[in-house]
Scaffold this active site. Structure first.
Site, PDB file in Angstrom:
ATOM      1  CB  CYS A  45      -9.473 -11.305  21.155  1.00  0.00           C
ATOM      2  SG  CYS A  45      -7.513 -11.154  20.791  1.00  0.00           S
TER       3      CYS A  45
ATOM      4  CG  ASN B 147       4.132   6.837  -0.896  1.00  0.00           C
ATOM      5  OD1 ASN B 147       3.989   5.971  -1.909  1.00  0.00           O
ATOM      6  ND2 ASN B 147       5.157   7.202  -0.551  1.00  0.00           N
TER       7      ASN B 147
ATOM      8  CG  HIS C 295     -10.569  -8.977  16.784  1.00  0.00           C
ATOM      9  ND1 HIS C 295     -10.842  -8.524  18.091  1.00  0.00           N
ATOM     10  CD2 HIS C 295      -9.206  -9.262  16.991  1.00  0.00           C
ATOM     11  CE1 HIS C 295      -9.863  -8.588  18.948  1.00  0.00           C
ATOM     12  NE2 HIS C 295      -8.990  -9.009  18.350  1.00  0.00           N
TER      13      HIS C 295
ATOM     14  CG  ASP D 251       4.852   5.965  -4.687  1.00  0.00           C
ATOM     15  OD1 ASP D 251       4.542   4.991  -4.266  1.00  0.00           O
ATOM     16  OD2 ASP D 251       5.734   6.790  -4.415  1.00  0.00           O
TER      17      ASP D 251
ATOM     18  CD  GLU E  78     -14.205  -7.151  18.069  1.00  0.00           C
ATOM     19  OE1 GLU E  78     -13.246  -7.205  18.802  1.00  0.00           O
ATOM     20  OE2 GLU E  78     -14.676  -8.239  17.464  1.00  0.00           O
TER      21      GLU E  78
ATOM     22  CD  GLU F 131       9.261   7.940  -1.399  1.00  0.00           C
ATOM     23  OE1 GLU F 131       9.355   6.703  -1.818  1.00  0.00           O
ATOM     24  OE2 GLU F 131      10.103   8.349  -0.645  1.00  0.00           O
TER      25      GLU F 131
ATOM     26  CB  ALA G  17      -0.945   0.002   1.294  1.00  0.00           C
ATOM     27  CG  ASP G  18       1.022   3.640  -3.214  1.00  0.00           C
ATOM     28  OD1 ASP G  18       2.258   3.196  -3.314  1.00  0.00           O
ATOM     29  OD2 ASP G  18       0.256   3.440  -4.181  1.00  0.00           O
TER      30      ASP G  18
END
Length: 971
Positions: free
Chosen positions: A807, A398, A934, A558, A936, A394, A354-355
């Site tokens: 959890c 991004n 999880h 990018d 929720e 950058e 991910a950017d």
């Protein structure tokens, strides 16, 4: 930088690491050598730092309860330049209500309070040691500066602060200051000086864990997880009650005085250790003058010695800066809080490319926030000003795929945090720092962007045994901005239905100086990339925002570390597609075309929009080149100048790209688990996350009950250290319940007894820091406290109530089950450390099984992705017979399954190694259910790291059904 301001509610964080490579024979990766450099007691290897550093950062973040959803990782060493002194960056983004932005007027006589943990002999080397070159100070001074964290105390402090600001205008905190460098000796004077007051304090009121500390040590130690506050005397009892409810330690040290004088008395006698005007302490010191003498940068043309593109790519993909970062991402909780929309993991294969990171502003809105990072420190060795410009640029490229806005002023909505690192005083470095700071300021002005905050470390030099390594001038830029609709964010996931275009802000120059290609050949090169024209970046951002808003882009990534070829490969890895590329148009030289780290991006555009997209960028004189397309299958083919320069399978390249994370995981974690995950990555037949629904998630089955106006009360239970109560309350509120916050101290003190509740939900987190084992401390609170035990037993004995444990709450309820439901005494497992031996944060798939659980009615057979984040989730049975009994009674409500929908015990589809893929279990009457993942945190589709595109048409994710099932069951 985790401290929160008055009224602040931090939501999401970032981490970053920068370490050295090691110069070793070509037969091994630079970071793989397992021997010490210099004295083992003083200089750690890059591998040690890469292994242990992320664990420490993640452990604190996980227990404190903040999602780590963004980061960077860079390795560098060239000659006497590198990062033997590592950099770690930590921070976050949050929101502050308007009435809490400004500190209130503090009257004379106000109580001066410290909230948090006790004093320890920590940080006495503090400012002195941290400002010295590593290895230059005395060993005892270095160790006196080592911090000891206590994330659970931090959590308890945060809960008190949250309870205070939630009172709105009735917030009892008038002013707040975090305790950092200098300890109380700095924080307390600054607190009162900000209010134009003085302070009269008592040294022995300071809570301490070491009673023999000297006055200087008690006053100046830098023990963490503490805040100082000013509170009106009339509100002090109310504040004390909040602290008692949260079990948060606090003490009143004294009062504010009108005389502007700081007095620290010692009840043990003698003159006050401190008694002087605050102006002496905080007055303006003389300005420092430095002479910055520039030195020429070492420029030499890059010599690749006849290497082929394939050989060069093999090296670049193995560089930790470029390579797969799963080893440090999967150990950090990325979903706690329930407001994360975009984390690092992309697509159904969950690849960390991910950017940027996105969060929502609430549980019922699509508006939110985005943050991204930018940094190019190796460039500073050639041109410090260019490195600064590139770092800012950058950060912007991004986050250009996030919907910030189409107005001409949209770029100005972005704010920057600039963190500077340099070896001040080293020949040539002050001049580089000056050039870098000046360039950053000029670039921000040219772009119309503010830099309201930042930090610095001027000691980036390591020396030992007569050797020295100096870090480059390093600027890490974090960009933050508001987002109009998180659903419109464009990710690197290719669709395979359009054309790939490369948007080139480098104007075809293909500069290779200080690139990853140069680094893997042990060189620096000559001319680095640069932001040559800020107006082009402004035009790029404006065009991207327009295209995002109009929905004309399918994918975006990018161009940065590794160049265009790495950018394209990362998009392919995330998508499970092949590539057919021709990069001739980028530059006549194949290496410059493939590996230059010029500013720019690769976008996927539907064929009917290609001309419009080209025209949009052309208005700003930005070059756009058609480079090919994504195709079905495994093959990656890249041509240049009519020659096929790369012909390899995606799995082969993915194996190389993930080699770093695989090897570190093998050494750090369970090696068999690491091997299983790597095998899954490179399995061409792996379908990734595959979903199936047996119901319509858009159907609100609870609507008729909500329409009646009744909202049954459910208790959102928490113990100290629990951090998942907010998202749990949001999910049950959305389903038509009245969610009530009940701390265990409320049950113990008799403020609540659950008699007015229909449901009791035990939330996730780290009760008692898990030091007593998974959830067992929490269960012990119930078991050995008469009021709490009576309340939960009477509640469970009623046939109109339900219990859900998630959890940490799952661990607690399972441990307490024999006391709640006698029939489960020989059935319920206990939960122990994950098979991988690590905290595991994953998006996994659960298959809903036939069971009596009221929560999963009409969901049987569905396969749904869910957030999973725990360190002790492996179900352990006392005997095979116990497991067989559970199975024979159909009490397994959900199982971990692989991409083919089959029950699995293989890692990471089964993140904890539970037998038979067990993820949730229930009782024979279905009223008590526990689940390790999880649901929720993903009751909305925008909360899911990945979901099928068609699910985006509905705000509710399939997991919302389980909460609505509970509402229907209650009636």
């Amino acid at each position: 930088e985790g401290a929160t301001g008055r009224g602040a509610k931090p939501k999401a964080g970032l981490v970053g690491f920068t370490v050295s490579d090691l110069r070793i024979p070509d037969a091994l990766e630079p970071w793989e050598r397992d021997e010490w450099i210099g004295s083992p007691a003083r200089i750690a290897t890059a591998l040690d730092i890469m292994t242990e550093g992320p664990l420490g950062g993640a452990a604190f973040n996980n227990e404190f309860g903040r999602p780590a959803i963004l980061g960077y990782f860079r390795t560098f060493e060239l000659g006497d330049r590198g990062y033997h002194k590592p950099v770690m960056l930590a921070g976050g983004v949050g929101t502050v209500r308007a009435q809490h932005v400004q500190k209130a007027k503090v009257p004379a006589g106000a109580a001066l309070v410290v909230l948090g943990g006790p004093a320890f002999l920590i940080g006495l080397g503090g400012g002195a040691a941290s400002s010295l070159a590593q290895g230059a100070s005395a060993e005892d001074l270095d160790f006196a500066s080592v911090q000891r964290d206590n994330a659970e105390i931090q959590r308890r402090c945060q809960e008190v602060i949250d309870r205070c600001w939630a009172l709105g205008d009735k917030n009892p905190i008038l002013s707040i200051h975090d305790v950092g460098a200098g300890g109380l000796s700095n924080a307390m004077p600054e607190l009162v000086h900000d209010a134009g007051l003085g302070a009269k304090l008592e040294l022995r009121k300071i809570p301490t864990g070491e009673p023999d500390l000297s006055p200087l040590e008690l006053w100046s130690n830098e023990a963490q997880e503490r805040y100082v506050m000013a509170i009106g005397q009339e509100r002090l009892a109310e504040f004390a009650a909040l602290c008692a409810r949260e079990r948060a330690p606090w003490a009143q040290l004294g009062i504010a005085t009108p005389d502007g004088r700081l007095t620290l008395a010692d009840e043990r006698g003698g003159p006050p250790p401190v008694d002087l005007p605050l102006e002496v302490v905080l007055g303006k010191p003389p300005r420092m003058t430095r002479r910055a003498e520039p030195l020429p940068s070492p420029r030499r043309a890059l010599d690749l010695a006849g290497a082929s593109v394939a050989d060069a790519l093999e090296r670049v993909l193995g560089l930790p800066t470029v390579a797969d970062k799963t080893f440090l991402i999967s150990i950090g909780d990325r979903t706690v809080g329930g407001m994360v929309s975009r984390d690092p993991m992309i697509g159904r294969f969950q690849v960390p490319v991910a950017d940027c990171a996105l969060t929502t502003a609430g549980f019922d809105t699509y508006a939110g926030e985005v943050m991204a990072l930018g940094e190019r420190p190796p460039v500073a060795l050639l041109d410090a000003a260019a490195a600064s410009r590139l770092a800012i640029a950058e950060a912007i490229t991004n986050l250009a795929g996030a919907p910030i806005g189409t107005a001409p002023s949209a770029l100005g909505r972005i704010k920057l945090s600039c963190n500077w690192m340099a070896a001040a005083g080293h020949p040539g470095e002050d001049a580089r720092l000056y050039a870098g700071v000046k360039a950053a300021a000029e670039t921000a002005v040219a772009l119309g962007i503010a830099i309201p905050v930042g930090k610095d470390s001027m000691s980036m030099r390591t020396q030992w045994d007569g050797k020295a390594v100096v870090s480059p001038v390093t600027l890490v830029v974090t960009a933050f901005g508001p987002v109009e609709d998180v659903r419109k964010n464009i990710t690197p996931e290719l669709r395979g239905t359009g054309e790939l275009l490369l948007v080139d802000l480098g104007a075809g120059q293909g500069r290779l100086g200080a690139s990853c290609l140069a680094q893997v050949f042990g060189q620096l090169g000559d001319v680095p990339p640069d932001l040559d024209d800020p107006t082009k970046l402004r035009g790029f951002f404006a065009t991207m925002q327009s295209l995002v808003a109009d929905g004309k882009l399918l994918a975006y990534h990018d161009r940065a570390d590794g160049g265009a070829i790495v950018t394209a490969l990362e998009m392919a890895f995330a998508s499970g597609l092949g590539l057919e590329l021709d990069l001739t148009a980028l530059h006549a030289d194949a290496f410059r075309a493939l590996f230059a780290e010029e500013l720019g991006a690769i976008i996927e555009v539907t064929r009917e929009h290609v001309d419009a997209v080209r025209a949009a960028f052309a208005k700003h004189n930005i070059g756009v080149h058609a480079i090919g397309r994504a195709v079905a299958g495994e093959q990656i083919r890249v041509s240049h100048g009519g020659a096929l320069v790369l012909d390899a399978s995606r799995s082969e390249l993915r194996a190389r790209w993930s080699h770093v994370t695989h090897q570190i995981a093998r050494r750090r974690d369970d090696s068999a688990c690491a091997d299983e995950e790597h095998a899954t990555r490179i399995d061409a037949a792996n379908p990734g996350i595959a979903t199936k629904l047996t119901f319509d998630p858009a159907q609100d089955i609870a609507a008729p009950f909500i329409a009646k106006g009744a909202r049954p009360r459910v208790a959102i239970l928490r113990e100290q250290g629990v951090n998942g109560q907010i998202e749990m309350a949001a999910a049950f509120t959305r389903a038509g319940f009245d969610a009530v916050d009940i701390h265990m101290t409320d049950l113990i003190e008799g403020r609540a007894d659950l008699s007015d509740c229909r449901g009791a939900i035990a939330c996730g987190g780290f009760s008692f820091g898990d030091v007593l084992g998974a959830g067992r401390g929490w269960a012990t609170t119930f078991r050995y406290n008469a009021r709490a035990q009576s309340a939960i037993r009477r509640f469970a004995d009623r046939h109109d109530t339900f219990v859900l444990g998630v959890c940490n709450g799952c661990q607690m309820v399972a441990d307490l089950a024999p006391d709640l439901v006698r029939s489960t005494k020989d059935v319920w497992p206990r939960f122990v450390k994950n098979r991988s031996e690590r905290f595991e944060a994953r998006l996994v798939t659960l298959r809903i099984e036939p069971s009596p659980s009221l929560f999963f009615k009409d969901m049987v057979g569905s396969r749904i992705p869910v957030a999973s984040a725990h360190g002790e989730g492996r179900a352990e049975f006392a005997s095979p017979a116990q497991l067989e009994l559970l199975e024979s009674r159909s009490l397994v409500s959900a199982r971990f399954v692989d991409g083919h929908g089959d029950t699995t015990e293989l890692y990471p589809a089964n993140p904890n190694g539970s037998p038979n893929g067990i993820a949730a279990i229930t009782t024979s009457d279905g009223r008590i259910t526990v689940i390790m993942p999880h649901p929720e945190r993903v009751f909305r589709t925008v909360q899911m790291s990945w979901h099928p595109p068609e699910w985006g048409r509905c705000d509710d994710s399939p997991w919302m059904r389980m909460f609505r099932n509970a509402r229907v069951w209650v009636g």
